[in-house]
Design a protein around this motif. Structure first.
Motif, mmCIF file in Angstrom:
data_model
loop_
_atom_site.group_PDB
_atom_site.id
_atom_site.type_symbol
_atom_site.label_atom_id
_atom_site.label_comp_id
_atom_site.label_asym_id
_atom_site.label_seq_id
_atom_site.Cartn_x
_atom_site.Cartn_y
_atom_site.Cartn_z
ATOM 1 N N ALA A 1 2.782 4.104 4.098
ATOM 2 C CA ALA A 1 3.004 3.055 3.100
ATOM 3 C C ALA A 1 3.223 1.755 3.860
ATOM 4 N N ARG A 2 2.843 0.646 3.231
ATOM 5 C CA ARG A 2 3.022 -0.660 3.872
ATOM 6 C C ARG A 2 3.699 -1.586 2.882
ATOM 7 N N PRO B 1 2.012 0.098 -5.102
ATOM 8 C CA PRO B 1 1.508 -1.231 -4.788
ATOM 9 C C PRO B 1 1.787 -2.236 -5.907
ATOM 10 N N GLN C 1 0.553 9.885 3.171
ATOM 11 C CA GLN C 1 -0.124 8.697 3.696
ATOM 12 C C GLN C 1 0.907 7.627 4.068
ATOM 13 N N GLU D 1 0.854 -1.199 0.000
ATOM 14 C CA GLU D 1 0.000 0.000 0.000
ATOM 15 C C GLU D 1 0.883 1.239 0.000
ATOM 16 N N GLY D 2 0.384 2.290 -0.629
ATOM 17 C CA GLY D 2 1.098 3.553 -0.616
ATOM 18 C C GLY D 2 2.205 3.601 -1.652
#
Length: 159
Positions: A105-106, A83, A103, A67-68
């Motif tokens: 990030a993962r 992603p 935001q 994500e991110g």
């Protein structure tokens, strides 16, 4: 073929969560659990987060962005990873990454062979479920920088 270690299942949200230099790492599997072959960590990188430029002398690292968006610098190459992007960094690569967005990030990263996860577990601060670490203090940054050589990592000051 004989198993050298038992299978491991880590349900969503489980596994030790630690704060390291302002990022959140959840250790999914350690070298102890893989016979030293590899370790895997889920990382949540807040806006502005990420490690300083560094070089590993012991392990390759693989990064998969979930994500991110994370900006990687690998040697002289800059790459914005969203992603689904995977990056594999060989031993000896000068690299760092930064979340330059607003935001979190993962991503998942692997280290092969294992060992670096022990640095995170040793130096990180335990976190509760969903908790993010505080902005790192000067003392925390110094403690991590001083420990890096023990784990085969060279911090490279920005040029």
């Amino acid at each position: 073929m004989t198993m050298q270690h038992p299978a491991k299942i880590v349900p969503k949200g489980h596994g030790p969560a630690i704060g390291v230099l302002g990022d959140r790492y959840r250790v999914l599997v350690t070298g102890e659990e893989t016979g030293g072959q590899y370790a895997m960590v889920e990382a949540v990188i807040p806006p502005g987060g990420g490690p300083p430029p560094h070089i590993h002398s012991r392990e390759e690292e693989g990064f998969y962005v979930l994500e991110g968006e994370v900006t990687f610098v690998i040697d002289d190459q800059k790459f914005v990873a969203g992603p689904g992007t995977f990056l594999n960094l060989p031993i000896g690569s000068l690299h760092y990454f930064t979340n330059r967005t607003e935001q979190p990030a993962r991503m998942i990263f692997t280290m092969a062979p294992a060992g670096l996860e022990q640095m995170f577990l040793e130096l990180g601060s335990p976190l509760l479920d969903g908790e993010m670490p505080e902005i790192p203090t000067e003392a925390e940054i110094l403690r991590v920088i001083q420990a890096c050589p023990r784990f085969g990592i060279e911090i490279v000051p920005p040029s």
